[in-house]
Design a protein around this motif. Structure first.
Motif, PDB file in Angstrom:
ATOM      1  N   HIS A  90      26.069  52.748  54.816  1.00 15.87           N
ATOM      2  CA  HIS A  90      27.217  53.013  53.941  1.00 15.87           C
ATOM      3  C   HIS A  90      28.307  51.956  54.102  1.00 15.87           C
ATOM      4  O   HIS A  90      29.494  52.261  54.229  1.00 15.87           O
ATOM      5  CB  HIS A  90      27.799  54.405  54.212  1.00 15.87           C
ATOM      6  N   THR A  91      27.894  50.711  54.089  1.00 12.38           N
ATOM      7  CA  THR A  91      28.861  49.617  54.240  1.00 12.38           C
ATOM      8  C   THR A  91      29.436  49.157  52.902  1.00 12.38           C
ATOM      9  O   THR A  91      30.387  48.375  52.885  1.00 12.38           O
ATOM     10  CB  THR A  91      28.198  48.419  54.925  1.00 12.38           C
ATOM     11  N   GLN A 119      26.705  57.901  40.542  1.00 12.94           N
ATOM     12  CA  GLN A 119      26.546  56.693  41.349  1.00 12.94           C
ATOM     13  C   GLN A 119      27.878  56.310  41.995  1.00 12.94           C
ATOM     14  O   GLN A 119      28.574  55.396  41.566  1.00 12.94           O
ATOM     15  CB  GLN A 119      26.011  55.558  40.478  1.00 12.94           C
ATOM     16  N   VAL A 120      28.250  57.060  43.015  1.00 13.99           N
ATOM     17  CA  VAL A 120      29.497  56.793  43.738  1.00 13.99           C
ATOM     18  C   VAL A 120      29.198  56.771  45.238  1.00 13.99           C
ATOM     19  O   VAL A 120      28.282  57.445  45.711  1.00 13.99           O
ATOM     20  CB  VAL A 120      30.574  57.866  43.444  1.00 13.99           C
ATOM     21  N   GLU A 121      29.947  55.959  45.953  1.00 15.56           N
ATOM     22  CA  GLU A 121      29.833  55.973  47.413  1.00 15.56           C
ATOM     23  C   GLU A 121      30.594  57.185  47.939  1.00 15.56           C
ATOM     24  O   GLU A 121      31.722  57.451  47.510  1.00 15.56           O
ATOM     25  CB  GLU A 121      30.407  54.694  48.009  1.00 15.56           C
ATOM     26  N   TYR A 122      29.986  57.924  48.839  1.00 16.64           N
ATOM     27  CA  TYR A 122      30.584  59.170  49.310  1.00 16.64           C
ATOM     28  C   TYR A 122      30.905  59.154  50.793  1.00 16.64           C
ATOM     29  O   TYR A 122      31.486  60.108  51.309  1.00 16.64           O
ATOM     30  CB  TYR A 122      29.646  60.336  49.021  1.00 16.64           C
ATOM     31  N   SER A 123      30.538  58.091  51.497  1.00 16.04           N
ATOM     32  CA  SER A 123      30.727  58.062  52.946  1.00 16.04           C
ATOM     33  C   SER A 123      31.247  56.705  53.376  1.00 16.04           C
ATOM     34  O   SER A 123      30.916  55.669  52.776  1.00 16.04           O
ATOM     35  CB  SER A 123      29.395  58.347  53.659  1.00 16.04           C
ATOM     36  N   GLY A 124      32.057  56.724  54.421  1.00 10.38           N
ATOM     37  CA  GLY A 124      32.421  55.481  55.076  1.00 10.38           C
ATOM     38  C   GLY A 124      31.275  55.019  55.962  1.00 10.38           C
ATOM     39  O   GLY A 124      30.215  55.654  56.036  1.00 10.38           O
ATOM     40  N   PRO A 125      31.458  53.900  56.664  1.00 11.98           N
ATOM     41  CA  PRO A 125      30.392  53.385  57.532  1.00 11.98           C
ATOM     42  C   PRO A 125      29.948  54.412  58.568  1.00 11.98           C
ATOM     43  O   PRO A 125      30.767  55.085  59.185  1.00 11.98           O
ATOM     44  CB  PRO A 125      31.051  52.176  58.205  1.00 11.98           C
ATOM     45  N   VAL A 160      35.112  46.410  56.306  1.00  5.76           N
ATOM     46  CA  VAL A 160      36.497  45.983  56.155  1.00  5.76           C
ATOM     47  C   VAL A 160      37.298  46.421  57.373  1.00  5.76           C
ATOM     48  O   VAL A 160      37.174  47.565  57.836  1.00  5.76           O
ATOM     49  CB  VAL A 160      37.131  46.593  54.884  1.00  5.76           C
ATOM     50  N   ALA A 161      38.109  45.505  57.888  1.00  3.90           N
ATOM     51  CA  ALA A 161      39.094  45.845  58.914  1.00  3.90           C
ATOM     52  C   ALA A 161      40.418  46.066  58.201  1.00  3.90           C
ATOM     53  O   ALA A 161      41.095  45.110  57.825  1.00  3.90           O
ATOM     54  CB  ALA A 161      39.206  44.737  59.952  1.00  3.90           C
ATOM     55  N   LYS A 162      40.747  47.316  57.971  1.00  3.88           N
ATOM     56  CA  LYS A 162      41.927  47.633  57.183  1.00  3.88           C
ATOM     57  C   LYS A 162      43.185  47.385  57.997  1.00  3.88           C
ATOM     58  O   LYS A 162      43.277  47.772  59.159  1.00  3.88           O
ATOM     59  CB  LYS A 162      41.862  49.090  56.719  1.00  3.88           C
ATOM     60  N   GLY A 163      44.142  46.758  57.398  1.00  6.00           N
ATOM     61  CA  GLY A 163      45.387  46.502  58.101  1.00  6.00           C
ATOM     62  C   GLY A 163      45.910  45.117  57.790  1.00  6.00           C
ATOM     63  O   GLY A 163      45.235  44.269  57.187  1.00  6.00           O
ATOM     64  N   LYS A 164      47.094  44.868  58.242  1.00  4.21           N
ATOM     65  CA  LYS A 164      47.800  43.637  57.903  1.00  4.21           C
ATOM     66  C   LYS A 164      47.112  42.398  58.448  1.00  4.21           C
ATOM     67  O   LYS A 164      47.051  41.358  57.777  1.00  4.21           O
ATOM     68  CB  LYS A 164      49.234  43.724  58.431  1.00  4.21           C
ATOM     69  N   TYR A 173      36.535  50.354  57.832  1.00  7.91           N
ATOM     70  CA  TYR A 173      36.278  50.959  56.525  1.00  7.91           C
ATOM     71  C   TYR A 173      35.139  50.207  55.847  1.00  7.91           C
ATOM     72  O   TYR A 173      34.725  49.126  56.301  1.00  7.91           O
ATOM     73  CB  TYR A 173      37.512  50.870  55.630  1.00  7.91           C
ATOM     74  N   ASN A 174      34.656  50.766  54.763  1.00  8.72           N
ATOM     75  CA  ASN A 174      33.779  49.985  53.893  1.00  8.72           C
ATOM     76  C   ASN A 174      34.570  49.480  52.688  1.00  8.72           C
ATOM     77  O   ASN A 174      35.762  49.796  52.529  1.00  8.72           O
ATOM     78  CB  ASN A 174      32.545  50.784  53.462  1.00  8.72           C
ATOM     79  N   SER A 175      33.921  48.713  51.841  1.00  9.72           N
ATOM     80  CA  SER A 175      34.617  48.114  50.700  1.00  9.72           C
ATOM     81  C   SER A 175      35.065  49.139  49.682  1.00  9.72           C
ATOM     82  O   SER A 175      35.870  48.823  48.795  1.00  9.72           O
ATOM     83  CB  SER A 175      33.711  47.082  50.031  1.00  9.72           C
ATOM     84  N   ASP A 176      34.555  50.378  49.784  1.00 11.84           N
ATOM     85  CA  ASP A 176      34.985  51.442  48.881  1.00 11.84           C
ATOM     86  C   ASP A 176      36.214  52.177  49.394  1.00 11.84           C
ATOM     87  O   ASP A 176      36.654  53.162  48.782  1.00 11.84           O
ATOM     88  CB  ASP A 176      33.839  52.434  48.676  1.00 11.84           C
ATOM     89  N   GLY A 177      36.769  51.738  50.532  1.00 13.18           N
ATOM     90  CA  GLY A 177      37.996  52.323  51.047  1.00 13.18           C
ATOM     91  C   GLY A 177      37.822  53.603  51.825  1.00 13.18           C
ATOM     92  O   GLY A 177      38.784  54.341  52.034  1.00 13.18           O
ATOM     93  N   LEU A 178      36.584  53.869  52.302  1.00  9.70           N
ATOM     94  CA  LEU A 178      36.325  55.085  53.070  1.00  9.70           C
ATOM     95  C   LEU A 178      36.211  54.752  54.551  1.00  9.70           C
ATOM     96  O   LEU A 178      35.552  53.770  54.929  1.00  9.70           O
ATOM     97  CB  LEU A 178      35.046  55.758  52.570  1.00  9.70           C
ATOM     98  N   PRO A 179      36.823  55.567  55.424  1.00  8.93           N
ATOM     99  CA  PRO A 179      36.853  55.254  56.853  1.00  8.93           C
ATOM    100  C   PRO A 179      35.528  55.550  57.538  1.00  8.93           C
ATOM    101  O   PRO A 179      34.790  56.454  57.155  1.00  8.93           O
ATOM    102  CB  PRO A 179      37.951  56.183  57.388  1.00  8.93           C
TER     103      PRO A 179
END
Length: 639
Positions: free
Chosen positions: A553-554, A529-535, A559-563, A618-624
């Motif tokens: 796959h959200t 049970q792991v997320e394997y894909s970004g959005p 997530v908008a990654k960045g500062k 990205y999604n909340s799992d850190g995948l682009p």
């Protein structure tokens, strides 16, 4: 990405004729056998010779056929081990330390071939590579115009600090994550070759379904082809290396006469100077050290050299590397240095394709204790010896050459699945890749006869300088072709547009590549049970001057990654098909895209560039998120 010189294999020879029972290279000590599938074993013996195989409580018997080949099949077993195996004929062979687990074929071009020693944190990774239940098998580079029965492979080895250094980094990091998460023994077979296109990894029958390859396939299968290859491959290259004048005439000495040498600017490739072919070119650079700088050890860094180098400083050899794409750093003791002028000479050997010292400028320097002296800019060079590329056959010259020699022999060996990292060499023909890639996957599955086994692949990384304005992109179109291949069952994709390097087609971060491939595998093959894909883009809706995009796959949220939390990498166009950069923001699990310059939008693109370096969805799992476009406008020059 490179080709390498190899002996052309032209006859389908299994093993040397001998009275003793012999085994192919893929059956050896330390091997992994595929769990839960019938175990297939084979070898060579005298015609009619009685053969028995004892393994883990099972004994099977057979006789060698008229061709001297024997084959047995052992009932499927669950994972475990280690075990020994005894094979008896007129002689007895005992194999030790065998595991039953999952075997993964690791194939593609240079980014799959890329080794652990050249990846991020190499020293630490090598030191900590103690995984005795991971086993490694490397297939040597070879070509053939007909399918071979025996691979030119090294024996299986146990994964350790002593064996992992030159192994595929993507393969290792992928297999390591699988083992950590499943505790199942893992066998990794690295069969890859830098700079190769997908056509060479596909069988002749499958390539015959594409009419545009008919002429090359006819040549490939002609009686004269083998004779031609025997005359124009390794022997010519070896002779050239033995007789090239640079060493005998001592071009490495500071006092060597360079009045006839030409000038060039480095970093750069041979092709920019009109040098084409296999061979040797010598390069020379003078730089100055102060008395203080010359009193301590220095590091000479040349960056990546394509393919081999021998490097001399002030007439003394300071290092050599016989592999491409590896950053050269050679340490020189004070007794090899001079106050004032120092002479650096680099002999570069090209084994195929383009060549040179091509890395980014910041990797070419002499590092002293107190300062860094640049080694970029003007160098002198002289061509020593060349074999014109047209006189040699490389793996991309005809379809199926690598399939025949480096893939077909493996299909006798049951496996769990395959991972694939290739596409750079086909980036100029993305529309053809839409057919070539799924054809190859289907081809491999047919050859193994194991149904639709898992096949997971890497989408191209970001590469080259970022573009100032939205435009067409060969690499974006190739990524799209890769993504479309997910329509095939039991496939998966690792998106890595966030870990590439603008100045190097070989990202050093192979850890995340292997990890993201493993996420696909853990979820789709092992049921974790792991997320394997970004959005992944799903649909669009126009609302006034805005486009609302939905995704799968959200995770828990987009997530908008960045500062600053702003979305980048989106462009938008109206009916005129002219894209402009767009503003975008996240609203729930949708993305809203708009531009004041486009009142009536009809299409949106995301990360549509060779190097979408600012793309940050990205999604909340850190995948682009995977790059995409909502249009299907075919406006590039690709076929």
């Amino acid at each position: 990405m490179k080709t390498a010189i190899c002996t052309f294999l032209c006859f389908c020879i299994l093993f040397p004729a001998a009275a003793a029972v012999t085994l192919p290279s893929v059956i050896s000590d330390n091997m992994v056998l595929q769990r839960d599938l019938p175990i297939k074993l084979w070898g060579k013996a005298d015609k009619g010779e009685a053969i028995s195989v004892l393994f883990n409580g099972q004994t099977v018997k057979t006789k060698a056929g008229k061709d001297g080949v024997w084959r047995v099949q052992i009932k499927a077993m669950p994972y475990g081990g280690p075990y020994d195996m005894t094979i008896k004929g007129k002689n007895t062979i005992t194999l030790h330390n065998i595991l039953i687990g999952d075997i993964w074929v690791c194939s593609g071009q240079s980014n799959m071939e890329w080794n652990v020693a050249s990846s991020n944190n190499a020293k630490s990774e090598i030191t900590n590579a103690h995984f005795p239940r991971i086993r490694l098998l490397t297939v040597n580079k070879s070509m053939s115009n007909a399918p071979l029965q025996e691979a030119d492979a090294q024996s299986w080895v146990v994964c350790s600090s002593q064996t992992i250094e030159q192994f595929s980094a993507v393969g290792y990091f992928f297999g390591r994550e699988l083992f950590r998460q499943t505790d199942i023994p893992i066998g990794l077979i690295n069969t890859s070759w830098g700079g190769t296109n997908i056509e060479t990894w596909t069988s002749i029958p499958m390539m015959e379904t594409q009419p545009e390859y008919a002429q090359k396939l006819e040549v490939l299968q002609s009686p004269s082809f083998t004779e031609k290859m025997e005359k124009k491959s390794q022997p010519d290259f070896n002779k050239m290396l033995e007789t090239e004048p640079g060493v005998s005439q001592k071009w490495f000495l500071p006092e060597a006469n360079i009045s006839q040498w030409k000038s060039t600017n480095l970093p750069g490739r041979w092709g920019s100077e009109g040098i084409n072919g296999l061979g040797v070119v010598w390069f020379r650079k003078e730089f100055t050290l102060t008395a203080k700088q010359a009193k301590g050890a220095v590091t000479i860094s040349l960056g990546n050299v394509d393919d081999w180098d021998e490097t001399y400083l002030n007439g003394q050899k300071i290092g050599a590397t016989f592999s491409y794409g590896i950053q050269r750093q050679y340490i020189v003791c004070p007794d090899g240095l001079r106050e004032g002028k120092n002479t650096l000479v680099v002999k570069v050997v090209n084994t195929g394709g383009d060549a040179g010292m091509y890395d980014s400028a910041d990797r070419m320097y002499c590092q002293t204790n107190g300062a860094r002296v640049p080694l970029t800019g003007e160098w002198r060079y002289k061509v020593s010896s060349l074999i014109e590329a047209s006189d040699n056959v490389g793996p991309n010259d005809y379809p199926s050459l690598l399939y025949n020699a480096m893939l077909a022999p493996l299909t006798q060996f049951p496996i769990k699945g395959a991972i694939w990292y290739q596409g750079e060499s086909n980036a100029g023909e993305a529309y053809k890749y839409r057919t070539l890639f799924p054809n190859m996957i289907t081809d491999w599955r047919n050859a193994w006869g194991q149904g639709e086994f898992p096949f997971y692949f890497v989408q191209l990384a970001n590469f080259t300088a970022p573009m100032a304005e939205p435009s067409e992109s060969d690499w974006a179109e190739l990524r799209e072709a890769q993504h479309m291949t997910l329509k095939l069952p039991n496939t998966g994709e690792a998106v890595i547009i966030d870990i590439g390097e603008a100045n190097d087609i070989h990202p050093r971060n192979k850890q995340d590549v292997g990890y993201r491939l493993a996420l696909n595998t853990l979820a789709k093959t092992y049921g974790k049970q792991v997320e394997y894909s970004g959005p992944e883009y799903q649909s669009m809706k126009v609302d006034g001057n805005k486009v609302i995009l939905t995704f799968s796959h959200t995770g828990n949220n987009l997530v908008a990654k960045g500062k600053y939390g702003y979305l980048n990498g989106f462009s938008i166009a109206g009916a005129d098909r002219k894209f402009v950069w767009a503003k975008a923001y996240i609203e729930g699990n949708t993305v809203v895209v708009y531009s004041d310059k486009v009142n009536h939008p009809v299409a949106v693109r995301y990360a549509w560039a060779n190097n979408p370096d600012d793309a940050n969805l990205y999604n909340s799992d850190g995948l682009p998120a995977s790059p995409f476009r909502t249009d299907d406008w075919k406006v590039s020059t690709q076929k």
